[in-house]
Design a protein around this motif. Structure first.
Motif, PDB file in Angstrom:
ATOM      1  N   PHE A 147      32.217  30.498  49.301  1.00 16.08           N
ATOM      2  CA  PHE A 147      32.275  31.484  48.444  1.00 16.08           C
ATOM      3  C   PHE A 147      30.999  31.779  47.694  1.00 16.08           C
ATOM      4  O   PHE A 147      30.762  33.047  47.488  1.00 16.08           O
ATOM      5  CB  PHE A 147      33.258  30.990  47.387  1.00 16.08           C
ATOM      6  CG  PHE A 147      34.900  30.782  47.860  1.00 16.08           C
ATOM      7  CD1 PHE A 147      35.384  31.993  48.104  1.00 16.08           C
ATOM      8  CD2 PHE A 147      35.498  29.763  47.769  1.00 16.08           C
ATOM      9  CE1 PHE A 147      36.953  32.079  48.731  1.00 16.08           C
ATOM     10  CE2 PHE A 147      36.893  29.921  47.850  1.00 16.08           C
ATOM     11  CZ  PHE A 147      37.514  30.825  48.420  1.00 16.08           C
ATOM     12  N   ALA A 148      30.191  30.658  47.570  1.00 15.05           N
ATOM     13  CA  ALA A 148      29.051  30.721  46.991  1.00 15.05           C
ATOM     14  C   ALA A 148      28.155  31.788  47.747  1.00 15.05           C
ATOM     15  O   ALA A 148      27.412  32.402  47.187  1.00 15.05           O
ATOM     16  CB  ALA A 148      28.549  29.647  46.531  1.00 15.05           C
ATOM     17  N   ASN A 149      28.116  31.458  49.067  1.00 19.18           N
ATOM     18  CA  ASN A 149      27.126  32.187  49.879  1.00 19.18           C
ATOM     19  C   ASN A 149      27.481  33.635  50.431  1.00 19.18           C
ATOM     20  O   ASN A 149      26.692  34.255  50.854  1.00 19.18           O
ATOM     21  CB  ASN A 149      26.966  31.129  51.223  1.00 19.18           C
ATOM     22  CG  ASN A 149      26.163  30.100  51.095  1.00 19.18           C
ATOM     23  OD1 ASN A 149      25.653  29.853  49.866  1.00 19.18           O
ATOM     24  ND2 ASN A 149      26.259  29.129  51.879  1.00 19.18           N
ATOM     25  N   ALA A 150      28.818  33.949  50.191  1.00 17.47           N
ATOM     26  CA  ALA A 150      29.281  35.356  50.680  1.00 17.47           C
ATOM     27  C   ALA A 150      28.962  36.244  49.501  1.00 17.47           C
ATOM     28  O   ALA A 150      29.113  36.015  48.474  1.00 17.47           O
ATOM     29  CB  ALA A 150      30.769  35.233  50.879  1.00 17.47           C
ATOM     30  N   TRP A 173      32.116  34.632  40.233  1.00 15.65           N
ATOM     31  CA  TRP A 173      31.259  35.452  40.846  1.00 15.65           C
ATOM     32  C   TRP A 173      31.657  37.048  40.562  1.00 15.65           C
ATOM     33  O   TRP A 173      31.984  37.613  41.394  1.00 15.65           O
ATOM     34  CB  TRP A 173      31.131  35.127  42.095  1.00 15.65           C
ATOM     35  CG  TRP A 173      30.354  33.717  42.368  1.00 15.65           C
ATOM     36  CD1 TRP A 173      29.327  33.253  42.274  1.00 15.65           C
ATOM     37  CD2 TRP A 173      31.185  32.683  43.120  1.00 15.65           C
ATOM     38  NE1 TRP A 173      28.976  31.785  42.490  1.00 15.65           N
ATOM     39  CE2 TRP A 173      30.459  31.565  43.149  1.00 15.65           C
ATOM     40  CE3 TRP A 173      32.580  32.536  43.658  1.00 15.65           C
ATOM     41  CZ2 TRP A 173      30.694  30.400  43.786  1.00 15.65           C
ATOM     42  CZ3 TRP A 173      33.055  31.303  44.067  1.00 15.65           C
ATOM     43  CH2 TRP A 173      32.009  30.275  44.178  1.00 15.65           C
ATOM     44  N   PRO A 174      31.367  37.414  39.395  1.00 10.06           N
ATOM     45  CA  PRO A 174      31.888  38.834  39.192  1.00 10.06           C
ATOM     46  C   PRO A 174      31.090  39.872  39.876  1.00 10.06           C
ATOM     47  O   PRO A 174      31.354  40.937  40.081  1.00 10.06           O
ATOM     48  CB  PRO A 174      31.803  38.989  37.495  1.00 10.06           C
ATOM     49  CG  PRO A 174      30.664  37.824  37.159  1.00 10.06           C
ATOM     50  CD  PRO A 174      31.103  36.878  38.152  1.00 10.06           C
ATOM     51  N   GLU A 175      29.941  39.392  40.166  1.00 11.22           N
ATOM     52  CA  GLU A 175      28.943  40.344  41.177  1.00 11.22           C
ATOM     53  C   GLU A 175      29.461  40.571  42.441  1.00 11.22           C
ATOM     54  O   GLU A 175      28.837  41.435  43.138  1.00 11.22           O
ATOM     55  CB  GLU A 175      27.799  39.924  41.061  1.00 11.22           C
ATOM     56  CG  GLU A 175      27.225  38.608  42.018  1.00 11.22           C
ATOM     57  CD  GLU A 175      27.696  37.191  41.407  1.00 11.22           C
ATOM     58  OE1 GLU A 175      27.436  36.342  41.970  1.00 11.22           O
ATOM     59  OE2 GLU A 175      28.283  37.267  40.316  1.00 11.22           O
ATOM     60  N   LYS A 206      40.845  46.159  37.494  1.00 11.67           N
ATOM     61  CA  LYS A 206      40.051  46.370  36.236  1.00 11.67           C
ATOM     62  C   LYS A 206      39.155  45.097  36.548  1.00 11.67           C
ATOM     63  O   LYS A 206      37.966  45.230  35.680  1.00 11.67           O
ATOM     64  CB  LYS A 206      40.869  46.003  35.066  1.00 11.67           C
ATOM     65  CG  LYS A 206      41.346  44.944  34.545  1.00 11.67           C
ATOM     66  CD  LYS A 206      42.595  45.058  33.438  1.00 11.67           C
ATOM     67  CE  LYS A 206      43.134  43.582  33.135  1.00 11.67           C
ATOM     68  NZ  LYS A 206      44.010  43.850  32.140  1.00 11.67           N
ATOM     69  N   ARG A 207      39.478  44.233  37.289  1.00 15.04           N
ATOM     70  CA  ARG A 207      38.278  43.251  37.359  1.00 15.04           C
ATOM     71  C   ARG A 207      37.365  43.656  38.486  1.00 15.04           C
ATOM     72  O   ARG A 207      36.356  42.777  38.661  1.00 15.04           O
ATOM     73  CB  ARG A 207      39.071  41.725  37.808  1.00 15.04           C
ATOM     74  CG  ARG A 207      40.139  41.387  37.007  1.00 15.04           C
ATOM     75  CD  ARG A 207      39.557  40.788  35.797  1.00 15.04           C
ATOM     76  NE  ARG A 207      38.463  39.736  35.571  1.00 15.04           N
ATOM     77  CZ  ARG A 207      38.667  38.391  36.318  1.00 15.04           C
ATOM     78  NH1 ARG A 207      39.936  37.858  36.387  1.00 15.04           N
ATOM     79  NH2 ARG A 207      37.688  37.782  36.113  1.00 15.04           N
TER      80      ARG A 207
END
Length: 394
Positions: A147-150, A173-175, A206-207
């Motif tokens: 998840f962090a790398n994608a 990770w909203p970005e 909305k997210r």
């Protein structure tokens, strides 16, 4: 091979599966069966209970030591008095003898007077957990790294799993670019009214989550950071995760009791009493049963109450009994042994959208819905972690 049994007792109840339904049934029976006459055996591949409604948060974030709140070890009480746990997986069921038995993958056999099957579901992708706790922790760490790398994540399936996983990802990770691909025009399925399903779409959009509806992913393996939908749409995708519904863990049941025991989806055909069709001393409960309702832990708790009553009746009276229908006859069940049918459950679905958002549905009257504040306070904030630990007595 010898059949494992408790020689100090005359009858035995064997429960296969250590999830919400299996442990829920175990908890009721340990309070109501006479330990001098009946033993209770729980067969499960895991020495711990998994609080499934909370695992999506656990695989996304390492915060809050969630494994300690979600992976709950079976306590000493499971191996006291007339109770015991057998760690293993059942390979087959034999029910053509006076006392039936199940055979484990390691060849061990466990005899039963009454058998309860609560084997749950087979999950895929990030929810396909190994059995050992240390292996689960490794599994979680690996998925958190993915998840962090994608940068771009595509979720294949817009049911409750896809919705809630998207919300958990956006919390951390909203970005990131997160897309849900769903085969229907609205998220979820036709069990729920369209007006609420529209609000479900809006609640996740909305997210910042993108929805691709009326479409499918046929090849879930990204090529060059892209996947192509059935309708020809090209999506950015470093990581593609199946978030479709699971399949019932019932293959060994069909192979043992005959293919007519299962429907076309692999669910176990049961009478309203939860007795397996054609096998009066074998019960099936939880997600594996062919009952026309949405699968949930809440339903499993009611399955446990009905099946616990009926198991006690079978133990006391035998297998050829009338089922007690109607309100008056159900009241008589408190005075004399009688098999009770499952009356069904109201559809309730709270959907957590991260910790602070969500939407909920209560299927009474015209269908009552609730928004972010109510869902956050009742579900999203803590995902029932404390409540489940107490309710399951772990």
């Amino acid at each position: 091979m010898s059949i494992l049994s408790d020689n100090s007792t005359k009858r035995s109840v064997v429960i296969v599966g250590g999830g919400f339904a299996g442990i829920g049934l175990f908890n009721i029976l340990e309070k109501t069966l006479d330990p001098q006459t009946t033993s209770i055996t729980l067969i499960t591949p895991r020495a711990y209970f998994v609080h499934l409604p909370a695992v999506l948060r656990m695989i996304v974030t390492a915060d809050e030591d969630l494994e300690d709140k979600i992976l709950l070890p079976l306590t000493e009480r499971f191996n006291q008095s007339n109770k015991r746990v057998v760690l293993g997986k059942v390979a087959s069921i034999t029910d053509d003898t006076e006392d039936g038995f199940v055979t484990l993958e390691n060849g061990e056999q466990v005899g039963y007077t009454v058998l309860a099957l609560a084997t749950g579901s087979n999950w895929e992708g990030c929810l396909n957990f190994p059995d050992g706790i240390s292996e689960v922790r490794r599994h979680d760490k690996e998925w958190r790294t993915r998840f962090a790398n994608a940068k771009s994540i595509v979720l294949v399936g817009g049911g409750g799993i896809g919705f809630e996983l998207a919300g958990e990802i956006m919390d951390d990770w909203p970005e990131k670019k997160v897309t849900i691909v769903h085969s229907k025009p609205l998220l979820l399925n036709d069990t729920y009214p369209n007006n609420w399903r529209k609000s479900v779409n809006e609640n996740i959009e909305k997210r910042g989550v993108e929805l691709v509806l009326n479409d499918r992913i046929l090849d879930p393996v990204p090529k060059g950071g892209k996947v192509i939908t059935q309708n020809g749409l090209t999506l950015d995708a470093d990581l593609v995760i199946p978030t479709r519904g699971p399949k019932p863990n019932t293959q060994f049941i069909g192979e043992s009791l005959g293919p007519n025991t299962l429907n076309s989806f692999g669910e176990v055909k049961v009478l309203p009493t939860f007795q397996v069709l054609g096998f009066p001393r074998i019960f099936a409960i939880g997600d594996i049963v062919d009952v026309k309702e949405q699968k949930s832990a809440r339903k499993g708790s009611k399955h446990c109450k009905i099946s616990a009553n009926n198991i006690k009746v079978i133990l006391a009276e035998g297998t050829t009994l009338e089922v007690s229908h109607g309100y008056f006859n159900r009241l008589l069940a408190f005075l004399r042994p009688t098999l009770l049918p499952y009356p069904g459950c109201v559809e309730i679905l709270p959907l957590s959208n991260g910790k602070n958002y969500g939407t909920s549905y209560l299927g009474v009257l015209w269908g009552i819905t609730f928004g972010d504040w109510f869902t956050m306070r009742t579900a999203s904030e803590n995902l029932y972690m404390g409540f489940v630990k107490r309710a399951m007595n772990l």
